[in-house]
Design a protein around this motif. Structure first.
Motif, mmCIF file in Angstrom:
data_model
loop_
_atom_site.group_PDB
_atom_site.id
_atom_site.type_symbol
_atom_site.label_atom_id
_atom_site.label_comp_id
_atom_site.label_asym_id
_atom_site.label_seq_id
_atom_site.Cartn_x
_atom_site.Cartn_y
_atom_site.Cartn_z
ATOM 1 N N HIS A 167 0.841 -1.202 0.000
ATOM 2 C CA HIS A 167 0.000 0.000 0.000
ATOM 3 C C HIS A 167 0.876 1.252 0.000
ATOM 4 O O HIS A 167 0.600 2.215 0.706
ATOM 5 N N ALA A 168 1.921 1.196 -0.795
ATOM 6 C CA ALA A 168 2.888 2.300 -0.819
ATOM 7 C C ALA A 168 2.206 3.618 -1.181
ATOM 8 O O ALA A 168 1.292 3.665 -2.016
ATOM 9 N N GLU A 169 2.678 4.668 -0.537
ATOM 10 C CA GLU A 169 2.147 6.009 -0.817
ATOM 11 C C GLU A 169 2.589 6.457 -2.203
ATOM 12 O O GLU A 169 3.755 6.309 -2.575
ATOM 13 N N LYS A 170 1.672 7.012 -2.953
ATOM 14 C CA LYS A 170 1.993 7.544 -4.282
ATOM 15 C C LYS A 170 2.332 9.020 -4.145
ATOM 16 O O LYS A 170 1.513 9.817 -3.672
ATOM 17 N N HIS A 171 3.537 9.358 -4.525
ATOM 18 C CA HIS A 171 4.013 10.736 -4.369
ATOM 19 C C HIS A 171 5.143 11.001 -5.362
ATOM 20 O O HIS A 171 5.482 10.126 -6.173
ATOM 21 N N GLY A 172 5.738 12.156 -5.292
ATOM 22 C CA GLY A 172 6.821 12.511 -6.204
ATOM 23 C C GLY A 172 8.183 12.530 -5.547
ATOM 24 O O GLY A 172 9.138 13.090 -6.102
ATOM 25 N N TYR A 173 8.323 11.887 -4.377
ATOM 26 C CA TYR A 173 9.612 11.878 -3.679
ATOM 27 C C TYR A 173 10.528 10.802 -4.243
ATOM 28 O O TYR A 173 10.106 9.678 -4.521
ATOM 29 N N TYR A 174 11.822 11.167 -4.378
ATOM 30 C CA TYR A 174 12.837 10.212 -4.815
ATOM 31 C C TYR A 174 13.974 10.085 -3.800
ATOM 32 O O TYR A 174 14.886 9.277 -3.990
ATOM 33 N N TYR A 175 13.904 10.871 -2.735
ATOM 34 C CA TYR A 175 14.990 10.899 -1.762
ATOM 35 C C TYR A 175 14.423 11.025 -0.349
ATOM 36 O O TYR A 175 13.329 11.566 -0.148
ATOM 37 N N PHE A 176 15.184 10.545 0.613
ATOM 38 C CA PHE A 176 14.862 10.815 2.020
ATOM 39 C C PHE A 176 16.141 10.694 2.851
ATOM 40 O O PHE A 176 17.081 9.984 2.488
ATOM 41 N N ALA A 177 16.175 11.422 3.940
ATOM 42 C CA ALA A 177 17.316 11.400 4.858
ATOM 43 C C ALA A 177 16.791 11.463 6.280
ATOM 44 O O ALA A 177 15.711 12.009 6.535
ATOM 45 N N ALA A 178 17.552 10.891 7.203
ATOM 46 C CA ALA A 178 17.143 10.895 8.610
ATOM 47 C C ALA A 178 16.984 12.330 9.107
ATOM 48 O O ALA A 178 17.744 13.229 8.741
#
Length: 346
Positions: A301-312
């Motif tokens: 059930h992954a969220e659909k969004h425009g993110y390609y990056y994440f950091a702590a």
């Protein structure tokens, strides 16, 4: 008169014998014979145990082991031992005790989660059921079983859905493994299989990605967003660049044995391994750990969004900041790197 006295004497002797026999029967069968203070005491009878094995466990729990022996012999328990976990209630008589340890095998709850390797799972289960870790590991690694059920050594950890399950203590290694396959197939119902197909992943691939998501964040609320980042990358052919996979790859190397990697460094990104998602695109060969159900469902059930990056997020430890472009991500990453530097984490 003389005959009458004889008859009376015989009758009296008969009454004495009957009284003695009744007392004996009462003592052996119906008199309370426990010798412990707790409400319930438990014994664990291994597969193939002899009466002497059972007797050794019972001896400190009973007031009179001799009376118990006599009734056990009479009721043919001595030659008909049953394996399992059995309870003896305070104040039980010998008859009730034998009935209990003959037929009242008590189910136990077996629980496991977050085991990062199949051998550690075997060790965890061995502390809860009769089967030892070696027999469990042998059953888990059986090549015929793996091939028949479309698993490999790399994907086999994904067959074990972390949860609590009811077993009998005397469950064998093969019985445990087969039950876990049944639970796996039950978990992967038609709805979950349809969801996996909708995101273009096989069941093994879902488990692999879920293991990465779970290692990235234990926060169930943001796991669907992290899963969405990785699915976005897979769709456009970007490397996953997942730090947990680098740690997994490093831990397979002798120089990292018995160490804890607190910070992923550039040298880790050069490790030649199919689990290095900085060097290779796509998913690694299999799970890097055992994902929680929350992480599995987060992928489905992954969220659909425009993110390609994440950091702590250094301001909310355990959570992450998300970015749609590399410029924003680099700013987020620098903030976290600065936090690590201030904490002296190298």
């Amino acid at each position: 008169m003389y005959i009458k006295k004889i008859i009376i004497a015989i009758a009296l002797i008969g009454l004495v014998v009957a009284a003695f026999f009744a007392h004996y029967v009462y003592s052996v069968m119906f008199k309370p014979n426990t010798n412990f203070n707790n409400q319930t005491a438990y014994i664990y009878v291994p597969t193939g145990a002899t009466y002497q094995d059972v007797r050794e466990q019972l001896k400190p729990l009973l007031k009179d082991i001799g009376d118990f022996d006599a009734l056990a012999e009479q009721k043919q328990y001595t030659t008909n031992i049953k394996a399992g976990k059995f309870g003896i209630e305070k104040g039980m008589n010998n008859n009730a005790i034998i009935n209990s340890i003959r037929s009242n095998n008590i189910p136990i709850t077996v629980a496991f989660n977050n085991q990062e390797r199949i051998d550690k799972l075997a060790g965890r289960i061995a502390t809860q059921i009769e089967a030892d870790s070696l027999s469990l590991l042998t059953a888990f690694n059986d090549s015929l079983f793996l091939n028949t059920n479309q698993f490999t050594k790399a994907t086999q950890l994904g067959m074990f859905i972390p949860n609590s399950y009811e077993f009998f203590w005397n469950t064998s290694a093969e019985q445990f493994r087969d039950r876990m396959l049944t639970e796996y197939n039950r978990f992967w119902n038609a709805n979950r299989e349809a969801q996996a197909k909708a995101i273009g992943l096989s069941k093994n691939e879902v488990m692999t990605l879920a293991s990465i998501v779970h290692e990235e964040s234990k926060q169930a609320s943001e796991q669907p967003r992290i899963a969405g980042v990785y699915l976005n990358r897979l769709k456009v052919g970007m490397p996953l660049q997942a730090d947990p996979t680098l740690k997994f790859a490093a831990y397979q190397m002798p120089e990292y044995k018995d160490t804890i990697i607190k910070r992923v460094l550039n040298k880790h990104k050069l490790i030649v391994s199919p689990y290095n998602t900085y060097l290779y695109t796509g998913l690694p060969p299999g799970p890097i750990a055992m994902p929680d159900i929350s992480a599995i469902d987060a992928v489905l059930h992954a969220e659909k969004h425009g993110y390609y990056y994440f950091a702590a997020d250094p301001e909310r430890l355990g959570y992450h900041k998300f970015a749609k472009n590399l410029t924003a991500h680099n700013a987020n990453a620098r903030a976290y790197q600065n936090y690590l530097n201030k904490q002296g984490i190298r």
